[in-house]
Motif scaffolding. Structure first.
Motif, PDB file in Angstrom:
ATOM      1  N   GLU A 187      -3.375  -7.091  -1.718  1.00 12.66           N
ATOM      2  CA  GLU A 187      -4.285  -6.871  -2.833  1.00 12.66           C
ATOM      3  C   GLU A 187      -3.759  -5.922  -3.903  1.00 12.66           C
ATOM      4  N   TYR A 188      -2.694  -5.183  -3.607  1.00  8.06           N
ATOM      5  CA  TYR A 188      -2.194  -4.214  -4.595  1.00  8.06           C
ATOM      6  C   TYR A 188      -0.821  -4.579  -5.160  1.00  8.06           C
ATOM      7  N   ALA A 189      -0.398  -5.825  -4.925  1.00 12.60           N
ATOM      8  CA  ALA A 189       0.887  -6.260  -5.481  1.00 12.60           C
ATOM      9  C   ALA A 189       0.698  -6.697  -6.928  1.00 12.60           C
ATOM     10  N   ASP A 190       1.803  -6.793  -7.673  1.00 12.81           N
ATOM     11  CA  ASP A 190       1.724  -7.383  -9.007  1.00 12.81           C
ATOM     12  C   ASP A 190       1.423  -8.872  -8.877  1.00 12.81           C
ATOM     13  N   ARG A 195       2.432   1.758  -3.429  1.00  9.75           N
ATOM     14  CA  ARG A 195       1.501   2.287  -4.440  1.00  9.75           C
ATOM     15  C   ARG A 195       1.200   3.756  -4.170  1.00  9.75           C
ATOM     16  N   ASP A 215       0.849  -1.207   0.000  1.00  7.48           N
ATOM     17  CA  ASP A 215       0.000   0.000   0.000  1.00  7.48           C
ATOM     18  C   ASP A 215       0.880   1.252   0.000  1.00  7.48           C
TER      19      ASP A 215
END
Lengths: 313, 241
Positions: free
Chosen positions: A229-232, A139, A136
């Motif tokens: 949830e925001y990883a590649d 990002r 997080d």
């Protein structure tokens, strides 16, 4: 697609918002965020397998990425010595990457190393491995670089590790020396599985997570994210068989890198739906983490405390 | 074709950059967008920016970046700020000195050539600010992102900058006061990364601030993933990755 994969009632999914299936190609168990594919995987390199935490997929992906120029270095965490104090390193070779294999359940502020990776190591394509909350932070940094000049665009790969909670260094030592009755220096490997904190080394010892959790840092109690949830690419062990990893591919870059590694023989894959205990268990845990976070945030708000502006559930 | 150009020019937002008391670092950071600067010029017309354009007076514009803090002992500087506000639709406090006063907070006056100049408040104490960008200087990408968001009407991106939380008096203390005291810190190290003076070291997974070094730019608190989390913007970003 959703109907085929989904283990929760449709009405629950309807209100899911984030993490629900709202695009053709995106599948979703509620609780896993947006992803394009979920599978079981493990490394094919016996050397990585012998030191890896579970399936060694994180290390294998980094090795593939550095061998093929997808990254030219990565910001990683490793055990700095027998006391298990986490150390943040910039690994620029396969050897250094393999030295960072294995989990350490203590705080590792590796975001700050990104600055060194870009400024001092002059890396153009940086790999990053972090916990959900760190992804997080990554990002947010890419979108709002208040103090991160020229770093965001050099992030080439973000790998996220599943995380239920994390500990202060002294908390970790207390769990191992207090509950497991074992000097921390004698520990070779730590593991959180099946609701237990386990240590292997001169002997095997374990303690229930209920007890161990009292030493978790409190910031985790408002974290809704178990599966990064925001990883590649998100990687963890919950849901798959022993010696395997559960993997979520979330972005185009993640898919390309992962399948590149598969076709180059770094990683083998399997159907996650055949695995026991499978995604149902992971989903149950992910949803309960979200529910707990929501509850804790409400509690704190009721006390008049400041909580992070905007969160996802 | 000429008519077309005129129409495009009519709808293209106008941009100004006003410089008050500051070191010019933020202006350099703005220009450090290099090739992206051309894209920015495609998005808005640079009407007034002393480093790039020989225009003496600021015209009415759609968006203005204010760089630096106004000096209360300088009638000219306060007038300039008020004029900029009255001539601009959207006012961005660009950089630490305008958003948080940054190093100007330490001023006690007594310096030549203007020893009477001692008070440099944050821009938001004198005029209404529409977006704050702390950081000393902020990353060049922030200027590009804001201009792009402004032109595209991307309020989702801008809304995190519009609250007075990220602007006004700032300090490394914000991490203690708002993040650690509220049990929100997760020890990621983003604050230490964003600090322009390297005043923050992570000790046992928590920020430790060297108070002598903190210039009160506000970057650490703004960069912290636990101050605000731009979830809708992150969702959008993931689609493009």
């Amino acid at each position: 697609m959703r109907g085929m994969l989904c283990a929760v009632p449709e009405e629950l999914l309807a209100g899911a918002g984030h993490g629900s299936n709202d695009g053709g190609a995106i599948m979703g168990y509620r609780g896993f965020g947006r992803y394009k594919e979920a599978l079981a995987a493990k490394t094919m390199d016996p050397k990585i397998m012998s030191v890896g935490q579970d399936g060694g997929v994180t290390t294998a992906l980094l090795c593939y990425s550095i061998d093929n120029g997808i990254i030219d270095g990565a910001v990683l965490t490793r055990k700095s010595g027998p006391k298990w104090v986490p150390e943040q390193v910039i690994a620029t070779s396969k050897k250094e990457i393999i030295e960072c294999t294995g989990s350490i359940y203590a705080l590792s502020p590796n975001m700050y190393k990104l600055k060194d990776a870009v400024r001092e190591y002059a890396l153009e394509k940086v790999g990053y491995v972090g916990l959900p909350c760190q992804i997080d932070a990554l990002r947010k940094m890419q979108l709002y670089p208040f103090g991160a000049r020229g770093i965001g665009e050099r992030i080439a790969l973000a790998l996220g590790i599943f995380c239920s909670e994390n500990f202060h260094m002294e908390g970790l030592r207390t769990i191992i020396e207090g509950y497991c009755k074992m000097p921390i220096e004698d520990v070779n490997k730590m593991h959180i599985t099946k609701g237990k904190f386990m240590v292997e080394g001169k002997k095997h010892a374990e303690v229930g997570m209920k007890k161990a959790s009292r030493y978790a840092q409190d910031g985790d109690s408002v974290c809704p994210d178990l599966v990064a949830e925001y990883a590649d690419i998100s990687i963890g062990s919950i849901g798959s068989e022993e010696g395997w990893n559960t993997v979520f591919l979330r972005t185009r870059k993640g898919i390309d890198t992962f399948y590149g590694a598969v076709s180059a023989g770094y990683i083998e894959t399997d159907d996650i739906n055949k695995a026991k205990p499978g995604l149902e268990l992971l989903e149950k845990l992910a949803l309960s983490k979200k529910a707990a976070a929501k509850e804790n945030i409400e509690k704190r708000k009721a006390m008049g405390l400041f909580v992070t502006r905007d969160q996802y559930y | 074709m000429k008519v077309y150009d005129e129409v495009v020019n009519m709808v293209k937002p106008k941009f100004a950059y006003v410089h008050l008391a500051a070191c010019s670092g933020c202006e350099i950071s703005f220009i450090d967008n290099f090739e992206r600067l051309l894209d920015m010029m495609d998005m808005v017309d640079f009407e007034y920016i002393t480093l790039l354009k020989d225009v003496q007076e600021m015209p009415a514009v759609d968006i203005v970046f204010i760089d630096g803090a106004p000096c209360l002992q300088s009638e000219e500087s306060v007038k300039m700020l008020k004029e900029a506000r009255s001539k601009a639709g959207f006012l961005v406090a660009w950089g630490g000195c305008s958003a948080t006063s940054c190093i100007n907070n330490f001023s006690r006056g007594g310096q030549m050539a203007q020893p009477q100049h001692e008070s440099f408040p944050q821009v938001c104490r004198i005029v209404k600010v529409d977006a704050f960008v702390p950081g000393s200087p902020p990353g060049p990408e922030m200027a590009y992102n804001i201009i792009k968001a402004f032109v595209e009407g991307d309020t989702e991106y801008l809304r995190y900058l519009t609250t007075y939380e990220v602007g006004g008096f700032a300090c490394g203390c914000d991490l203690m006061k708002n993040i650690i005291e509220n049990a929100l810190c997760i020890g990621c190290g983003a604050c230490a990364m964003s600090c322009p003076t390297r005043a923050i070291t992570m000790v046992l997974g928590r920020p430790c601030i060297n108070w002598e070094r903190c210039v009160k730019c506000g970057a650490c608190y703004a960069q912290c993933p636990r101050s605000f989390l731009p979830v809708p913007v992150m969702d959008r970003m993931m689609e493009g990755l």
